[in-house]
Design a protein around this motif. Structure first.
Motif, PDB file in Angstrom:
ATOM      1  N   PHE A   1       6.239   2.847   5.446  1.00 29.90           N
ATOM      2  CA  PHE A   1       4.735   1.876   6.079  1.00 29.90           C
ATOM      3  C   PHE A   1       5.486   0.199   6.665  1.00 29.90           C
ATOM      4  CE2 PHE A   1       0.823   3.437   3.448  1.00 29.90           C
ATOM      5  CZ  PHE A   1       1.437   4.611   3.992  1.00 29.90           C
ATOM      6  N   GLY A   2       6.161  -0.353   5.705  1.00 35.78           N
ATOM      7  CA  GLY A   2       6.416  -1.134   6.686  1.00 35.78           C
ATOM      8  C   GLY A   2       7.346  -1.082   8.006  1.00 35.78           C
ATOM      9  N   ILE A   3       7.618  -0.451   8.432  1.00 35.22           N
ATOM     10  CA  ILE A   3       8.712   0.109   9.368  1.00 35.22           C
ATOM     11  C   ILE A   3       7.482   0.612  10.900  1.00 35.22           C
ATOM     12  CG2 ILE A   3      10.035   1.627  10.941  1.00 35.22           C
ATOM     13  CD1 ILE A   3      11.791   2.059   8.345  1.00 35.22           C
TER      14      ILE A   3
ATOM     15  N   ALA B   1       9.767   6.617  -8.689  1.00 33.96           N
ATOM     16  CA  ALA B   1      10.696   5.320  -7.695  1.00 33.96           C
ATOM     17  C   ALA B   1      10.875   6.107  -6.258  1.00 33.96           C
ATOM     18  CB  ALA B   1      11.591   5.605  -8.222  1.00 33.96           C
ATOM     19  N   ILE B   2      11.370   6.999  -5.443  1.00 38.60           N
ATOM     20  CA  ILE B   2      11.810   7.886  -4.753  1.00 38.60           C
ATOM     21  C   ILE B   2      10.857   8.136  -3.912  1.00 38.60           C
ATOM     22  CG2 ILE B   2      12.920   9.635  -3.290  1.00 38.60           C
ATOM     23  CD1 ILE B   2      14.183  10.724  -5.826  1.00 38.60           C
ATOM     24  N   GLY B   3       9.733   8.264  -4.272  1.00 38.26           N
ATOM     25  CA  GLY B   3       8.667   8.289  -3.670  1.00 38.26           C
ATOM     26  C   GLY B   3       8.189   6.431  -2.537  1.00 38.26           C
TER      27      GLY B   3
ATOM     28  N   GLY C   1      10.761   5.142  -0.323  1.00 35.54           N
ATOM     29  CA  GLY C   1       9.564   6.034   0.395  1.00 35.54           C
ATOM     30  C   GLY C   1       8.845   5.480   1.168  1.00 35.54           C
ATOM     31  N   CYS C   2       8.459   5.876   0.852  1.00 36.74           N
ATOM     32  CA  CYS C   2       6.817   5.209   1.700  1.00 36.74           C
ATOM     33  C   CYS C   2       6.808   3.571   1.804  1.00 36.74           C
ATOM     34  CB  CYS C   2       5.559   5.622   0.221  1.00 36.74           C
ATOM     35  SG  CYS C   2       4.237   6.422   1.631  1.00 36.74           S
TER      36      CYS C   2
ATOM     37  N   LEU D   1       1.410  -1.422  -0.213  1.00 37.95           N
ATOM     38  CA  LEU D   1       0.386   0.325   0.162  1.00 37.95           C
ATOM     39  C   LEU D   1       1.076   1.544   0.176  1.00 37.95           C
ATOM     40  CD1 LEU D   1      -2.811   1.281   0.144  1.00 37.95           C
ATOM     41  CD2 LEU D   1      -2.384   1.232   2.410  1.00 37.95           C
ATOM     42  N   GLY D   2       1.958   0.835   1.252  1.00 40.41           N
ATOM     43  CA  GLY D   2       3.017   2.438   0.688  1.00 40.41           C
ATOM     44  C   GLY D   2       3.075   2.486  -0.678  1.00 40.41           C
ATOM     45  N   LEU D   3       4.196   1.782  -1.165  1.00 44.40           N
ATOM     46  CA  LEU D   3       4.142   1.866  -2.750  1.00 44.40           C
ATOM     47  C   LEU D   3       3.526   2.207  -3.710  1.00 44.40           C
ATOM     48  CD1 LEU D   3       7.156   1.092  -4.386  1.00 44.40           C
ATOM     49  CD2 LEU D   3       5.870  -1.011  -4.674  1.00 44.40           C
ATOM     50  N   ALA D   4       2.240   1.871  -3.473  1.00 47.81           N
ATOM     51  CA  ALA D   4       1.310   2.318  -4.201  1.00 47.81           C
ATOM     52  C   ALA D   4       1.105   3.791  -4.174  1.00 47.81           C
ATOM     53  CB  ALA D   4      -0.098   1.400  -4.373  1.00 47.81           C
ATOM     54  N   LEU D   5       0.349   3.963  -3.030  1.00 44.41           N
ATOM     55  CA  LEU D   5       0.648   5.998  -2.214  1.00 44.41           C
ATOM     56  C   LEU D   5       1.246   6.940  -2.360  1.00 44.41           C
ATOM     57  CD1 LEU D   5      -1.584   4.896   0.466  1.00 44.41           C
ATOM     58  CD2 LEU D   5      -2.030   5.915  -1.665  1.00 44.41           C
TER      59      LEU D   5
END
Length: 88
Positions: A66-68, A56-58, A61-62, A9-13
């Motif tokens: 979100f994983g952490i 890519a950076i966003g 990073g996101c 989800l963090g990757l997509a957002l």
């Protein structure tokens, strides 16, 4: 499983938000440095350089953020054991 889903989800957002910020940064670059618009050079610069870099950076990073957050949430104890009293 929750950690992986939140990371996706963090990757997509992050990719969507980063792409939007990349377009904004590219437009600012074009205006600041007066990049030529001959044959769409400035638009190609924005959409083929700044947008993918921002995405890519966003996204990375996101996804990490979100994983952490998901990992730390899994470590927090929701129910604590009652404190044992020592009988003397």
């Amino acid at each position: 499983m929750k950690i992986a889903l939140l990371a996706l989800l963090g990757l997509a957002l992050g990719a969507l938000g980063g792409a939007a910020l990349g377009i904004g940064a590219g437009l600012a670059w074009v205006e600041t440095f007066k990049t030529t618009g001959f044959e769409g050079y400035s638009s190609m610069l924005v959409f083929f350089t700044f947008m993918p870099l921002g995405a890519a950076i966003g996204g990375i990073g996101c996804a990490l953020l979100f994983g952490i957050i998901a990992i730390r949430d899994a470590e927090i104890a929701i129910e604590r054991e009652p404190v044992r009293r020592h009988d003397r």
